[in-house]
Design a protein around this motif. Sequence first.
Motif, PDB file in Angstrom:
ATOM      1  N   SER A   1       7.441  26.247  14.779  1.00 20.37           N
ATOM      2  CA  SER A   1       7.691  26.930  13.510  1.00 20.37           C
ATOM      3  C   SER A   1       6.505  27.839  13.222  1.00 20.37           C
ATOM      4  CB  SER A   1       7.857  25.910  12.376  1.00 20.37           C
ATOM      5  OG  SER A   1       7.942  26.570  11.123  1.00 20.37           O
ATOM      6  N   TYR A   2       6.807  29.081  12.786  1.00 21.65           N
ATOM      7  CA  TYR A   2       5.730  30.061  12.577  1.00 21.65           C
ATOM      8  C   TYR A   2       6.129  31.008  11.450  1.00 21.65           C
ATOM      9  CZ  TYR A   2       1.919  33.195  14.269  1.00 21.65           C
ATOM     10  OH  TYR A   2       0.766  33.940  14.405  1.00 21.65           O
ATOM     11  N   ASN A   3       5.366  30.973  10.383  1.00 19.20           N
ATOM     12  CA  ASN A   3       5.507  31.993   9.341  1.00 19.20           C
ATOM     13  C   ASN A   3       4.727  33.208   9.829  1.00 19.20           C
ATOM     14  OD1 ASN A   3       5.073  33.738   7.148  1.00 19.20           O
ATOM     15  ND2 ASN A   3       5.146  32.085   5.665  1.00 19.20           N
ATOM     16  N   ILE A   4       5.430  34.270  10.221  1.00 22.88           N
ATOM     17  CA  ILE A   4       4.772  35.388  10.904  1.00 22.88           C
ATOM     18  C   ILE A   4       4.238  36.454   9.951  1.00 22.88           C
ATOM     19  CG2 ILE A   4       6.264  34.998  12.899  1.00 22.88           C
ATOM     20  CD1 ILE A   4       7.675  37.671  12.173  1.00 22.88           C
ATOM     21  N   GLN A   5       4.433  36.281   8.644  1.00 25.56           N
ATOM     22  CA  GLN A   5       3.972  37.254   7.654  1.00 25.56           C
ATOM     23  C   GLN A   5       4.317  38.680   8.093  1.00 25.56           C
ATOM     24  OE1 GLN A   5       0.119  37.977   4.771  1.00 25.56           O
ATOM     25  NE2 GLN A   5      -0.286  37.956   6.935  1.00 25.56           N
ATOM     26  N   TYR A   6       5.584  38.876   8.487  1.00 21.16           N
ATOM     27  CA  TYR A   6       6.112  40.174   8.917  1.00 21.16           C
ATOM     28  C   TYR A   6       5.200  40.890   9.920  1.00 21.16           C
ATOM     29  CZ  TYR A   6       3.704  40.830   4.407  1.00 21.16           C
ATOM     30  OH  TYR A   6       2.819  40.736   3.355  1.00 21.16           O
TER      31      TYR A   6
ATOM     32  N   ALA B   1       2.545  16.605  18.773  1.00 21.69           N
ATOM     33  CA  ALA B   1       2.558  17.626  17.724  1.00 21.69           C
ATOM     34  C   ALA B   1       1.211  18.317  17.749  1.00 21.69           C
ATOM     35  CB  ALA B   1       2.823  17.003  16.350  1.00 21.69           C
ATOM     36  N   ARG B   2       1.217  19.623  17.597  1.00 21.78           N
ATOM     37  CA  ARG B   2      -0.043  20.353  17.620  1.00 21.78           C
ATOM     38  C   ARG B   2       0.064  21.613  16.766  1.00 21.78           C
ATOM     39  NH1 ARG B   2      -0.220  24.824  21.181  1.00 21.78           N
ATOM     40  NH2 ARG B   2       1.610  25.007  22.536  1.00 21.78           N
ATOM     41  N   ILE B   3      -1.078  22.148  16.419  1.00 19.89           N
ATOM     42  CA  ILE B   3      -1.171  23.403  15.680  1.00 19.89           C
ATOM     43  C   ILE B   3      -1.941  24.389  16.541  1.00 19.89           C
ATOM     44  CG2 ILE B   3      -2.134  24.521  13.636  1.00 19.89           C
ATOM     45  CD1 ILE B   3      -1.715  21.747  12.235  1.00 19.89           C
ATOM     46  N   ASP B   4      -1.386  25.559  16.737  1.00 20.16           N
ATOM     47  CA  ASP B   4      -2.038  26.596  17.545  1.00 20.16           C
ATOM     48  C   ASP B   4      -3.092  27.294  16.684  1.00 20.16           C
ATOM     49  OD1 ASP B   4      -2.832  28.684  19.117  1.00 20.16           O
ATOM     50  OD2 ASP B   4      -0.819  29.511  19.437  1.00 20.16           O
TER      51      ASP B   4
ATOM     52  N   GLY C   1      -1.795  36.262  14.781  1.00 21.37           N
ATOM     53  CA  GLY C   1      -0.781  37.266  14.452  1.00 21.37           C
ATOM     54  C   GLY C   1      -0.235  37.184  13.047  1.00 21.37           C
ATOM     55  N   SER C   2      -0.719  36.223  12.247  1.00 15.63           N
ATOM     56  CA  SER C   2      -0.218  36.016  10.899  1.00 15.63           C
ATOM     57  C   SER C   2      -1.293  35.308  10.084  1.00 15.63           C
ATOM     58  CB  SER C   2       1.062  35.167  10.952  1.00 15.63           C
ATOM     59  OG  SER C   2       1.427  34.695   9.676  1.00 15.63           O
ATOM     60  N   ASP C   3      -1.044  35.140   8.783  1.00  9.82           N
ATOM     61  CA  ASP C   3      -1.968  34.348   7.971  1.00  9.82           C
ATOM     62  C   ASP C   3      -1.684  32.853   8.088  1.00  9.82           C
ATOM     63  OD1 ASP C   3       0.431  34.518   6.617  1.00  9.82           O
ATOM     64  OD2 ASP C   3      -0.461  34.878   4.646  1.00  9.82           O
ATOM     65  N   HIS C   4      -0.624  32.481   8.809  1.00 16.55           N
ATOM     66  CA  HIS C   4      -0.310  31.082   9.102  1.00 16.55           C
ATOM     67  C   HIS C   4      -0.533  30.813  10.595  1.00 16.55           C
ATOM     68  CE1 HIS C   4       1.877  29.802   5.316  1.00 16.55           C
ATOM     69  NE2 HIS C   4       1.757  31.110   5.138  1.00 16.55           N
ATOM     70  N   GLN C   5      -0.545  29.534  10.949  1.00 16.03           N
ATOM     71  CA  GLN C   5      -0.668  29.116  12.351  1.00 16.03           C
ATOM     72  C   GLN C   5       0.652  28.487  12.811  1.00 16.03           C
ATOM     73  OE1 GLN C   5      -4.093  30.698  11.822  1.00 16.03           O
ATOM     74  NE2 GLN C   5      -3.655  29.913  13.862  1.00 16.03           N
ATOM     75  N   PRO C   6       1.031  28.675  14.069  1.00 13.08           N
ATOM     76  CA  PRO C   6       2.253  28.041  14.580  1.00 13.08           C
ATOM     77  C   PRO C   6       2.099  26.518  14.656  1.00 13.08           C
ATOM     78  CG  PRO C   6       1.550  29.874  15.985  1.00 13.08           C
ATOM     79  CD  PRO C   6       0.412  29.573  15.059  1.00 13.08           C
ATOM     80  N   VAL C   7       3.178  25.821  14.304  1.00  8.78           N
ATOM     81  CA  VAL C   7       3.236  24.357  14.362  1.00  8.78           C
ATOM     82  C   VAL C   7       4.224  23.974  15.467  1.00  8.78           C
ATOM     83  CG1 VAL C   7       3.871  22.261  13.129  1.00  8.78           C
ATOM     84  CG2 VAL C   7       2.678  24.109  11.917  1.00  8.78           C
TER      85      VAL C   7
ATOM     86  N   ALA D   1       2.782  34.271  21.207  1.00  2.11           N
ATOM     87  CA  ALA D   1       2.256  32.971  20.791  1.00  2.11           C
ATOM     88  C   ALA D   1       3.304  31.875  20.829  1.00  2.11           C
ATOM     89  CB  ALA D   1       1.661  33.074  19.390  1.00  2.11           C
ATOM     90  N   VAL D   2       4.598  32.234  20.812  1.00  2.83           N
ATOM     91  CA  VAL D   2       5.644  31.216  20.698  1.00  2.83           C
ATOM     92  C   VAL D   2       6.708  31.298  21.782  1.00  2.83           C
ATOM     93  CG1 VAL D   2       5.348  31.025  18.200  1.00  2.83           C
ATOM     94  CG2 VAL D   2       6.998  32.673  19.103  1.00  2.83           C
ATOM     95  N   ARG D   3       6.641  32.273  22.674  1.00  5.97           N
ATOM     96  CA  ARG D   3       7.749  32.532  23.587  1.00  5.97           C
ATOM     97  C   ARG D   3       8.047  31.377  24.533  1.00  5.97           C
ATOM     98  NH1 ARG D   3       8.549  36.812  26.086  1.00  5.97           N
ATOM     99  NH2 ARG D   3       7.196  38.300  24.997  1.00  5.97           N
ATOM    100  N   ASP D   4       7.102  30.472  24.772  1.00  5.52           N
ATOM    101  CA  ASP D   4       7.346  29.373  25.707  1.00  5.52           C
ATOM    102  C   ASP D   4       8.124  28.223  25.087  1.00  5.52           C
ATOM    103  OD1 ASP D   4       6.029  30.716  27.740  1.00  5.52           O
ATOM    104  OD2 ASP D   4       4.093  29.783  27.304  1.00  5.52           O
ATOM    105  N   ALA D   5       8.338  28.240  23.796  1.00  6.30           N
ATOM    106  CA  ALA D   5       9.076  27.159  23.137  1.00  6.30           C
ATOM    107  C   ALA D   5      10.566  27.249  23.462  1.00  6.30           C
ATOM    108  CB  ALA D   5       8.863  27.212  21.635  1.00  6.30           C
ATOM    109  N   ASP D   6      11.234  26.110  23.395  1.00  3.67           N
ATOM    110  CA  ASP D   6      12.677  26.080  23.609  1.00  3.67           C
ATOM    111  C   ASP D   6      13.433  26.512  22.359  1.00  3.67           C
ATOM    112  OD1 ASP D   6      12.627  24.901  26.320  1.00  3.67           O
ATOM    113  OD2 ASP D   6      11.746  23.197  25.276  1.00  3.67           O
ATOM    114  N   VAL D   7      12.903  26.122  21.199  1.00  5.95           N
ATOM    115  CA  VAL D   7      13.482  26.522  19.911  1.00  5.95           C
ATOM    116  C   VAL D   7      12.358  27.099  19.064  1.00  5.95           C
ATOM    117  CG1 VAL D   7      14.692  25.782  17.837  1.00  5.95           C
ATOM    118  CG2 VAL D   7      15.258  24.729  20.040  1.00  5.95           C
TER     119      VAL D   7
END
Length: 298
Positions: free
Chosen positions: A5-10, A278-281, A286-292, A26-32
């Motif tokens: 899950s990633y809030n990409i802040q547009y 579970a991890r946080i990148d 690329g955003s003000d949030h981090q991918p979970v 940053a997220v392309r390797d995920a299945d979902v």
Amino acid sequence: MQIVSYNIQYSLGQDGCYDLDRVIDAVRDADVICLQEVERNWRRTSMTDQPALIQARLPDRYVAYGSPFDADASHCDEAGRLVNRRRQFGQMTISRWPIRAARAHILPKLDTGARLNLVTGALETVIAGPNGPLRLFNLHLSDASTEERLMQIEHLMSLLCRTAREGGIWNGSEGDPGHWQTDDPPPMPAEAILLGDFNAEPGSLEYLAVTLGALAKYEDGTKNGAERCPFYDSWVAAGHHGKPGITYRRNPSQSAYWDQRLDYCFLPPSLVPALTAARIDEAAIGSDHQPVWVELKG
């Protein structure tokens, strides 16, 4: 199975630059992949169609997009012809497997007067996963107030409580199945994963509303008659209890004066045994949030 899950802040990064490529890398390797704050036809992103641009960068994936925010962005071209466009801001779910069904839900909103407050929502999808149908709510709760977020969580819980009565996006059959194509209705699992930007920290009322299993209500205000199951914070369930797990760094320009964990993947009880990590990148910028990220068996 890896879910992120990633809030990409547009695509506005921590360096003040817009760059959709590094968001997707940053997220392309995920299945979902569940993205929030994906937009169309905003001046800040040069009136681009971000859902189309993202799909072009992941051409082998299935996608669904839902925008609770929808406003006019039409204009007249050089010949004076009207060009209809919609300004949108919502969630996008991307999967290696077919997305059998999708529904965009608009969450309750309060009028905050002079303070900016946009309508937010949840994109519900049912994915044909390798171990059976997987139901997810890719969501973005309001940043306006605890009151509004609690209303939104109650609305989501009421949706889940109505699943058995409501069924999938269609059911039954028509005399002419070739006309309605109702030969294969998609399933609607009773349980779901809730993930996205909750705009609330661990221990908050909103967090407890998700994890304590409070009684949900129908829209008419009556109790549903059964206590719903609690959801489990995947970060804690994976053994990170007591670790901060920052997903939103200190940002005084947006009234964030300390590091926070605002982004979550909440699992229903049936999926907790399948959780392996579970991890946080922390490296993504690329955003003000981090991918979970969460990893499930299968």
